[in-house]
Design a protein around this motif. Structure first.
Motif, PDB file in Angstrom:
ATOM      1  N   MET A 185       0.968  -1.048  -0.024  1.00 41.00           N
ATOM      2  CA  MET A 185       0.000  -0.049   0.073  1.00 41.00           C
ATOM      3  C   MET A 185       0.855   1.219   0.079  1.00 41.00           C
ATOM      4  O   MET A 185       0.736   2.302  -0.585  1.00 41.00           O
ATOM      5  CB  MET A 185      -1.016  -0.056   1.357  1.00 41.00           C
ATOM      6  CG  MET A 185      -2.076  -1.115   1.223  1.00 41.00           C
ATOM      7  SD  MET A 185      -2.964  -1.166   2.729  1.00 41.00           S
ATOM      8  CE  MET A 185      -3.879   0.248   2.696  1.00 41.00           C
ATOM      9  N   ASP A 186       2.217   1.151   0.575  1.00 45.18           N
ATOM     10  CA  ASP A 186       2.894   2.259   0.597  1.00 45.18           C
ATOM     11  C   ASP A 186       3.439   2.456  -0.966  1.00 45.18           C
ATOM     12  O   ASP A 186       3.581   3.676  -1.326  1.00 45.18           O
ATOM     13  CB  ASP A 186       4.308   1.675   1.619  1.00 45.18           C
ATOM     14  CG  ASP A 186       3.922   2.289   3.127  1.00 45.18           C
ATOM     15  OD1 ASP A 186       2.994   2.995   3.123  1.00 45.18           O
ATOM     16  OD2 ASP A 186       4.726   1.610   3.731  1.00 45.18           O
ATOM     17  N   VAL A 187       3.800   1.548  -1.472  1.00 48.73           N
ATOM     18  CA  VAL A 187       4.009   1.703  -2.966  1.00 48.73           C
ATOM     19  C   VAL A 187       2.985   2.258  -3.680  1.00 48.73           C
ATOM     20  O   VAL A 187       3.338   3.371  -4.603  1.00 48.73           O
ATOM     21  CB  VAL A 187       4.736   0.510  -3.518  1.00 48.73           C
ATOM     22  CG1 VAL A 187       5.072   0.483  -4.928  1.00 48.73           C
ATOM     23  CG2 VAL A 187       5.893  -0.145  -2.755  1.00 48.73           C
ATOM     24  N   VAL A 188       1.860   1.819  -3.584  1.00 50.73           N
ATOM     25  CA  VAL A 188       0.732   2.312  -4.276  1.00 50.73           C
ATOM     26  C   VAL A 188       0.473   3.964  -4.157  1.00 50.73           C
ATOM     27  O   VAL A 188       0.361   4.637  -5.004  1.00 50.73           O
ATOM     28  CB  VAL A 188      -0.640   1.481  -4.137  1.00 50.73           C
ATOM     29  CG1 VAL A 188      -1.775   2.277  -4.619  1.00 50.73           C
ATOM     30  CG2 VAL A 188      -0.337   0.152  -4.391  1.00 50.73           C
ATOM     31  N   ARG A 189       0.599   4.254  -2.732  1.00 50.01           N
ATOM     32  CA  ARG A 189       0.253   5.545  -2.393  1.00 50.01           C
ATOM     33  C   ARG A 189       1.226   6.718  -2.972  1.00 50.01           C
ATOM     34  O   ARG A 189       1.117   7.524  -3.520  1.00 50.01           O
ATOM     35  CB  ARG A 189       0.342   5.529  -0.700  1.00 50.01           C
ATOM     36  CG  ARG A 189       0.067   7.101  -0.314  1.00 50.01           C
ATOM     37  CD  ARG A 189       0.162   7.169   1.159  1.00 50.01           C
ATOM     38  NE  ARG A 189       1.419   6.564   1.682  1.00 50.01           N
ATOM     39  CZ  ARG A 189       2.622   7.265   1.630  1.00 50.01           C
ATOM     40  NH1 ARG A 189       2.571   8.580   1.333  1.00 50.01           N
ATOM     41  NH2 ARG A 189       3.621   6.691   2.121  1.00 50.01           N
ATOM     42  N   LYS A 190       2.679   6.044  -2.893  1.00 52.68           N
ATOM     43  CA  LYS A 190       3.584   6.757  -3.396  1.00 52.68           C
ATOM     44  C   LYS A 190       3.697   7.002  -5.053  1.00 52.68           C
ATOM     45  O   LYS A 190       3.574   8.236  -5.638  1.00 52.68           O
ATOM     46  CB  LYS A 190       5.092   6.304  -3.048  1.00 52.68           C
ATOM     47  CG  LYS A 190       5.472   6.472  -1.561  1.00 52.68           C
ATOM     48  CD  LYS A 190       6.711   5.744  -1.430  1.00 52.68           C
ATOM     49  CE  LYS A 190       6.920   5.947   0.231  1.00 52.68           C
ATOM     50  NZ  LYS A 190       8.238   5.075   0.409  1.00 52.68           N
ATOM     51  N   VAL A 192       0.605   6.942  -6.839  1.00 50.17           N
ATOM     52  CA  VAL A 192      -0.494   7.864  -7.009  1.00 50.17           C
ATOM     53  C   VAL A 192      -0.009   9.281  -6.594  1.00 50.17           C
ATOM     54  O   VAL A 192      -0.348  10.410  -7.609  1.00 50.17           O
ATOM     55  CB  VAL A 192      -1.666   7.609  -6.037  1.00 50.17           C
ATOM     56  CG1 VAL A 192      -2.667   8.472  -6.138  1.00 50.17           C
ATOM     57  CG2 VAL A 192      -2.221   6.018  -6.488  1.00 50.17           C
ATOM     58  N   GLU A 193       0.657   9.523  -5.662  1.00 50.37           N
ATOM     59  CA  GLU A 193       1.144  10.882  -5.193  1.00 50.37           C
ATOM     60  C   GLU A 193       2.078  11.494  -6.332  1.00 50.37           C
ATOM     61  O   GLU A 193       1.937  12.562  -6.665  1.00 50.37           O
ATOM     62  CB  GLU A 193       1.625  11.004  -4.124  1.00 50.37           C
ATOM     63  CG  GLU A 193       0.807  10.683  -2.613  1.00 50.37           C
ATOM     64  CD  GLU A 193       1.374  10.692  -1.446  1.00 50.37           C
ATOM     65  OE1 GLU A 193       2.743  10.551  -1.696  1.00 50.37           O
ATOM     66  OE2 GLU A 193       0.949  10.845  -0.582  1.00 50.37           O
ATOM     67  N   ALA A 194       2.729  10.524  -6.996  1.00 53.91           N
ATOM     68  CA  ALA A 194       3.782  11.048  -8.203  1.00 53.91           C
ATOM     69  C   ALA A 194       3.102  11.070  -9.614  1.00 53.91           C
ATOM     70  O   ALA A 194       3.671  11.435 -10.478  1.00 53.91           O
ATOM     71  CB  ALA A 194       4.902   9.947  -8.180  1.00 53.91           C
ATOM     72  N   GLY A 195       1.917  10.572  -9.320  1.00 53.12           N
ATOM     73  CA  GLY A 195       1.033  10.587 -10.729  1.00 53.12           C
ATOM     74  C   GLY A 195       1.389   9.336 -11.635  1.00 53.12           C
ATOM     75  O   GLY A 195       1.287   9.394 -13.007  1.00 53.12           O
ATOM     76  N   ILE A 196       1.950   8.228 -10.957  1.00 54.68           N
ATOM     77  CA  ILE A 196       1.957   7.272 -11.779  1.00 54.68           C
ATOM     78  C   ILE A 196       1.317   6.172 -11.543  1.00 54.68           C
ATOM     79  O   ILE A 196       1.100   5.711 -10.408  1.00 54.68           O
ATOM     80  CB  ILE A 196       3.687   6.492 -11.274  1.00 54.68           C
ATOM     81  CG1 ILE A 196       4.819   7.661 -11.579  1.00 54.68           C
ATOM     82  CG2 ILE A 196       4.033   5.279 -11.961  1.00 54.68           C
ATOM     83  CD1 ILE A 196       6.103   7.543 -10.991  1.00 54.68           C
ATOM     84  N   PHE A 197       0.624   5.585 -12.797  1.00 56.40           N
ATOM     85  CA  PHE A 197      -0.395   4.705 -12.601  1.00 56.40           C
ATOM     86  C   PHE A 197      -0.068   3.489 -13.251  1.00 56.40           C
ATOM     87  O   PHE A 197       0.200   3.553 -14.665  1.00 56.40           O
ATOM     88  CB  PHE A 197      -1.686   5.433 -13.060  1.00 56.40           C
ATOM     89  CG  PHE A 197      -2.191   6.464 -12.203  1.00 56.40           C
ATOM     90  CD1 PHE A 197      -2.991   6.453 -10.968  1.00 56.40           C
ATOM     91  CD2 PHE A 197      -1.998   7.806 -12.642  1.00 56.40           C
ATOM     92  CE1 PHE A 197      -3.180   7.531 -10.357  1.00 56.40           C
ATOM     93  CE2 PHE A 197      -2.309   8.727 -11.860  1.00 56.40           C
ATOM     94  CZ  PHE A 197      -3.070   8.878 -10.780  1.00 56.40           C
TER      95      PHE A 197
END
Length: 223
Positions: A185-190, A192-197
């Motif tokens: 979940m940490d990786v997913v959050r980071k 999303v915050e970086a605009g990387i999907f």
């Protein structure tokens, strides 16, 4: 068909007749096929046959479910949404599709699937979906599920004849799995915050029939 059957079975403790489960599944298919379903050029050229074959597949899967899967489960809850708090304070939200009472093992988290190929034990053991489900189960019942069943009906062809084969795999989750889930979940959050999907190209939704962006998506291989 499966959802309606299990909902009433919570109290009745008996399955609906096989014919009723099959009819309900076909009715649901007919409603869905009138919605946003895309067809390939080949499928559209034989629309009547495409829909008819799909209906036949639904009926075959529903019958196999009613005869083979449904009798094995006494549901405690069906499709219930809830939240769960992890040890690090994160709150996650999700849905428990089916929790069944196992007379020998305790509560079982059940995931019913249909597929064209057999699942692997490794994929089931590593699936974050089941770690999330176990966390929701703990929030709902106070304990982890004793077992998790990945119960799949697979359509095969043998000597020109279509067959439905059942494969049921078992897995478990421990508190250590929730630590791994938090890291994920940490990786997913980071991201999303970086605009990387990260594109997800596995699953039923990634297909020409179900995704309106299929023909222009750069992340899928097309023949």
């Amino acid at each position: 068909g499966a959802e309606t059957n299990f909902r009433q079975k919570v109290e009745s403790r008996e399955d609906l007749p096989v014919s009723e489960i099959v009819d309900q599944a076909i009715d649901a298919y007919d409603r869905e096929i009138t919605g946003e379903v895309l067809f390939t050029v080949e499928q559209a050229g034989d629309m009547h046959g495409t829909i008819g074959r799909g209906r036949d597949d639904v009926a075959a899967f529903a019958k196999a479910h009613a005869l083979e899967q449904a009798p094995d489960y006494q549901p405690l809850l069906v499709e219930e949404r809830m939240n769960a708090e992890l040890a690090d304070g994160r709150v996650i939200s999700g849905q428990l599709d089916l929790v069944a009472a196992d007379p020998l093992e305790g509560n079982a988290l059940v995931d019913l699937k249909t597929s064209k190929k057999a699942p692997s034990q490794d994929d089931v053991d590593k699936s974050p979906q089941y770690t999330l489900g176990a966390a929701l189960h703990r929030a709902r019942f106070g304990t982890l599920p004793r077992l998790i069943y990945h119960d799949t009906l697979i359509r095969r062809s043998r000597k020109g004849k279509a067959l439905i084969e059942r494969v049921r795999l078992r897995t478990e989750r421990t508190p250590a799995d929730f630590v791994a889930l938090s890291h994920r979940m940490d990786v997913v959050r980071k991201s999303v915050e970086a605009g990387i999907f990260v594109p997800r190209t596995e699953g039923w939704h990634c297909s020409q029939n179900w995704c309106g962006f299929w023909n222009t998506c750069p992340y899928v291989g097309r023949k």
